[in-house]
Enzyme design. Structure first.
Site, short mmCIF file in Angstrom:
data_model
loop_
_atom_site.label_atom_id
_atom_site.label_comp_id
_atom_site.label_asym_id
_atom_site.label_seq_id
_atom_site.Cartn_x
_atom_site.Cartn_y
_atom_site.Cartn_z
N GLN A 120 5.59 -0.01 3.57
CA GLN A 120 5.19 -0.58 4.88
C GLN A 120 4.01 -1.52 4.74
O GLN A 120 3.05 -1.46 5.52
CB GLN A 120 4.89 0.54 5.89
CG GLN A 120 5.82 1.72 5.85
CD GLN A 120 7.31 1.37 5.93
OE1 GLN A 120 7.67 0.24 6.22
NE2 GLN A 120 8.16 2.32 5.66
N HIS A 121 4.05 -2.39 3.72
CA HIS A 121 3.05 -3.44 3.56
C HIS A 121 3.74 -4.78 3.78
O HIS A 121 3.97 -5.53 2.84
CB HIS A 121 2.43 -3.39 2.16
CG HIS A 121 1.87 -2.05 1.78
ND1 HIS A 121 1.74 -1.62 0.48
CD2 HIS A 121 1.40 -1.04 2.55
CE1 HIS A 121 1.21 -0.41 0.46
NE2 HIS A 121 1.00 -0.03 1.71
N ILE A 122 4.09 -5.05 5.02
CA ILE A 122 4.93 -6.21 5.34
C ILE A 122 4.14 -7.50 5.07
O ILE A 122 3.10 -7.73 5.66
CB ILE A 122 5.35 -6.17 6.82
CG1 ILE A 122 5.94 -4.80 7.16
CG2 ILE A 122 6.35 -7.28 7.13
CD1 ILE A 122 5.92 -4.49 8.65
#
Lengths: 544, 167
Positions: free
Chosen positions: A468-470
């Site tokens: 979830q490190h977009i």
């Protein structure tokens, strides 16, 4: 109905840690600032209560149910099909639309890149170079660290001109043992985190609640809710439940207004001199695409067709095993230590670099589920639970993904509850990343061996967990043909449109993206204020 | 006997559970024999709970809440719990073999131990969207490790206390 109108010097869309930090700095410089946040206000106490009462405690999104008028992706107990998957590999992004955004729920990793992350094309022939270097960003890293309250050790490969605001957080016993047993094969370092090792900025030191994700119950770690609060205290006006669905422009291509729906789908219109889109790496490109007009038929800022492209994150594979001594994960913060030796090197020409990350998350709930599934009852249950809770360890890789225009966010034909097209993702795991995974298996085995490991359980081959490190959907660059914005995060196509968020990062490196996003945004603010003849209230260290 | 004998004399309530057991099942859970129960259905639930939980003391109030929730999800649950207890009584099935036996025989009772174990060990009743949490810090999995770990969101201790070797 006729929409009402509100006006401000700066309109910031998104109240996450980065948007709110931008708003704060602009307000501190005396500008009028309006923040539009799609989601609702939620308090820390509410989130803690939701977690404790959740029937899915391992689903860290369960304390963050989406508002019907501002949905975000949910996958459990079943998918809400908000983020459509166009394949070939699923990209099940998680983020939070509420005041403060997604860092309500994070491990507070606040890493700097290593210097070579900025020039992987020049050095290794892969990816792209950033339009500036580590030294340009260094003062803004420092500023971000002082704002967020970052603690860390100096041995992580990212040089610094001033010390960390705080000493590293005290090392859990389990991590000490890992560090002691892995030396000299591996140097285990304390993670750089926005977590207090002493009282800082009115917030207490960590007291080991071990629930950093999904919520720190005492605000010992920084998050976007605090950033939003600071922005409001600085004079920014924040409107929650304001779901921006379109940006308007004038005949010169300058952004003139933002249109948003309230929860009853009444439309409101906000005008401003300068607009900052800070709605995360998925919602920001979605908004630009939604704002297509006759003059800009492919969407705003999209003459290059790069909006939404070059989507990146950090996939992980992992090894779980039992150590030969009692370590009891779950005491202290969740994510305290890692190994950085594979974050950079000539091998980056061949395969992805990675950080190796040790979890300190309690094994109790996971083991309980496994034992029930296995049908272990009676006295044996307690014995097995205590054994695993004491001995089980997990190490994962955090792999770099290269920018690839085929990995992208587009608009779906499906619409959300407000009648707005949903985001859709196209994603895959490239060979470069897979080769990094393969290389890391050697480290996994060696680490297990050094810890006297048994019962080795590798994550399923071909499965990559998402972190979830977009990143990357609004990439910055010098060439308007291959990037969305310039080095100041100003849209190539629109004079008064800026971006703030991890979407602007041209590459994702091997560290969690938040601090990079905050530092780059602070650099943007510095530029905006300088251009407008306003001296920043808080000049970055070494420049003021 | 009525379903709920809330005003039953304590001595009756305390003897009820023992009366549901055979010598074999009584030997599995001697510490639980005096647990007060309201009726035979709840008694069967509590007896199976004690067998599954091992040597954990079971809180009577929590037992009642979990039982009521399981019954609310499935009206047939009390009957199945009675049948499962009868099966264990008759065939002297050891706790560690119970699930294997039920799964192997494709017994209609196979889901019952997992439901009860999930309720006690995780504090959770129901599945999917209907799942709900009835206990957290008093769920047995938290109790079993409470000498070393605190449930997440509960403070471990003063800053740095986690650096010490757990004892």
């Amino acid at each position: 109905m006729m929409p009402d109108v509100t006006a401000a010097d700066f309109v910031v869309i998104g109240s996450g840690i980065i948007g709110s930090t931008v708003a704060r700095r602009l307000a501190e410089a005396g500008a009028s600032v309006l923040i539009l946040e799609a989601g609702p206000r939620v308090t820390r106490g509410e989130v803690v209560a939701r977690f404790r009462n959740s029937p899915r405690r391992s689903d860290w999104m369960s304390p963050y149910p989406p508002a019907p008028w501002a949905p975000h992706p949910i996958y459990q107990p079943e998918s809400n099909n908000y983020l459509l998957q166009a394949g070939p590999y699923p990209y099940e992004a998680e983020y939070i639309r509420q005041v403060g955004g997604t860092t309500w729920h994070w491990a507070a990793h606040a890493w700097r890149n290593v210097p070579n992350d900025f020039k992987i094309k020049s050095l290794y022939g892969v990816g792209v170079d950033w339009p500036f270097g580590y030294d340009d960003l260094e003062p803004f890293y420092q500023e971000a660290e002082e704002l967020m309250g970052v603690s860390g050790a100096p041995n992580t490969g990212s040089p610094r001109k001033k010390p960390f605001p705080m000493e590293p957080v005290a090392e859990p016993y389990a991590m000490r043992r890992i560090r002691e047993r892995l030396v000299p094969a591996y140097e285990v370092v304390t993670n750089t985190t926005a977590r207090n090792s002493r009282t800082y900025d009115g917030r207490p030191a960590c007291c080991g609640n071990n629930s950093c994700q999904p919520i720190c119950p005492i605000d010992a770690q920084y998050h976007g809710g605090l950033a939003a609060q600071a922005a409001e205290q600085a004079g920014a006006r924040l409107i929650a439940d304001a779901n921006v669905y379109k940006l308007e422009h004038d005949e010169r291509g300058r952004i003139s207004a933002a249109l948003y729906y309230d929860p009853d789908k009444n439309s409101h219109r906000v005008t401003g001199k300068t607009f900052v889109v800070a709605a995360n790496g998925i919602e920001s490109p979605r908004l630009l695409l939604l704002s297509a007009s006759d003059k800009f038929p492919r969407g705003l800022a999209n003459s290059s067709d790069m909006v939404g492209r070059n989507l990146m994150d950090h996939p992980s594979t992992s090894l779980t095993f039992d150590a030969d001594e009692d370590l009891w994960l779950g005491r202290g913060p969740q994510s305290p230590s890692s190994i950085g030796i594979m974050r950079d090197g000539a091998f980056r020409a061949e395969h992805a670099p990675y950080r190796l990350d040790f979890t300190n998350i309690s094994r109790v709930d996971g083991t309980t589920r496994a034992l029930i599934a296995e049908g272990v009852y009676g006295d044996e249950f307690a014995q097995r639970l205590r054994h695993s809770a004491a001995r089980e360890l997990n190490v994962k890789n955090v792999l770099e993904v290269l920018p690839d225009p085929n990995h992208r966010i587009t608009l779906s034909e499906q619409k959300d509850a407000m009648g707005i097209p949903k985001p859709q993702t196209h994603y895959s795991i490239g060979d470069y990343t897979r080769k990094g995974h393969e290389r890391s298996q050697r480290d996994f085995r060696r680490i297990a061996e050094l810890m006297g490991g048994s019962n080795l359980r590798f994550s399923k081959e071909g499965d990559f967990a998402n972190n979830q490190h977009i990143c990357g959907t609004l990439s910055m660059g010098d060439d308007p043909k291959s990037s969305v914005c310039d080095q100041w995060a100003r849209a190539h196509d629109h004079e008064n449109l800026y971006f703030a968020g991890t979407g602007v990062l041209p590459t994702c490196g091997t560290c969690n993206s938040t601090e990079n996003g905050v530092a780059v945004a602070l650099r943007t603010v510095h530029h905006i204020l300088g251009e407008q003849g306003v001296r920043p209230v808080s000049a970055p260290p070494g420049q003021g | 006997m009525p379903d709920n004998v809330l005003d039953a004399p304590a001595v009756t309530r305390r003897c009820l559970l023992a009366s549901l057991l055979t010598a074999y099942t009584a030997s599995l859970i001697p510490w639980a024999l005096a647990q007060p129960v309201d009726n035979a259905d709840q008694g069967a639930f509590l007896a199976i709970s004690a067998i599954l939980a091992g040597r954990q003391s079971l809180n009577a109030q929590q037992a009642k809440r979990l039982y009521d929730a399981l019954k609310a999800d499935d009206e047939g649950f009390p009957k199945m719990a009675r049948e499962l207890l009868a099966l264990i009584n008759d065939r002297k099935i050891a706790p560690l073999e119970l699930q294997q036996v039920l799964d192997g025989e494709k017994s209609p009772l196979a889901g019952v131990p997992r439901k009860i174990a999930t309720a006690w060990f995780l504090g959770i009743v129901g599945a999917g969207a209907k799942a709900r949490c009835l206990a957290y810090e008093t769920a047995l999995n938290a109790i079993i490790v409470s000498d070393v770990l605190k449930p997440p969101t509960y403070a471990y201790g003063v800053y740095g206390s986690w650096t010490a070797k757990p004892t």
